[in-house]
Scaffold this active site. Sequence first.
Site: not given
Length: 331
Positions: A152, A158
């Site tokens: 990410c 994430r």
Amino acid sequence: MSQWHHVGGHWGQDRVFSGYSSAKKKGGNHIPERWKDYLPVGQRMPGTRFIAFKVPLKKSFEKHLAPEECFSPLDLFNKIQEQNEELGLIIDLTYTRRYYKPEELPENFPYLKIYTVGHQVPDDDTIFKFKNAVNGFLRENKDNDRLIGVHCTHGVNRTGYLICRYLIDVEGMRPDDAIELFSRCRGHCLERQNYIDDLRNGPIRKNWDSSVSRTRGFEDSTHMMEPVFTATKPVNRRPKHNIHQTQGYPEPRHFHTWTQDLQQSERKFSQNWNIYQRCHVPPPGPPGEDYFQRRYSWNVKPSAGQGGPNKRFSPGSYYRVPYSAYYRWTK
């Protein structure tokens, strides 16, 4: 409105990619916030094909960085090669296209963009896209040991969430083991408490599309992914498509043929599947330290067989993808 269509007929005019069209455009070449605080690349997660890293930045960002801070797509391949590993796929979870272009990757290198909103727990569609991509790659690369690189912006939240979600849902790993393994290998810990809480206490996500029957889940799910390759022809010869005409979706690239394979497979997700062999994972970092402390990191030791400084990646020496790729653009 221009849209993608799969040549094999599994992409229709009603298929619309989710995520990016509502994103705000961020111009300029400013360095992502806190990007310098993170190690460029982690280490391979033992017993898996995953390796996590922060987003590499294209050359135009380098004027804002000291030489030792630069981390480009070429640097990414060099650093992974120095670990005596080979990258086979990049899954990009950033919610923008400004950091680098797929054309900066080696020719024909598999690259998948899954627009993933930051700060909030990824929705079930995003999780399903990620699982499908990983499963397809593993199926097509069962005879080699190439890695799935996931990033990410910082390669922590994430990225860590989706890798851990996969290990928990598909491989049957205990949540704390998955979180600990990721944190140790990335060199940074998951920071966002909502991600940690969901991994520990949230429901196991389904491994098929909840909108269709399980037997047709993989067949109907290919529209949820955006597999793309770097262009095989010179960039300046590619047709130009206005971002507003495409409603912000990525320009057409080559489709990965694993989507065809996905349409014909229904995989049994097993706790004892041999991609992950359960083993003791030592605590990530010095004894007594709380590894959930925000942005706490420790030194990542190189692999025992780490290559020397003269071992560098060159695009011409990288492998070619052993399958055909194609796309069609319609209006």
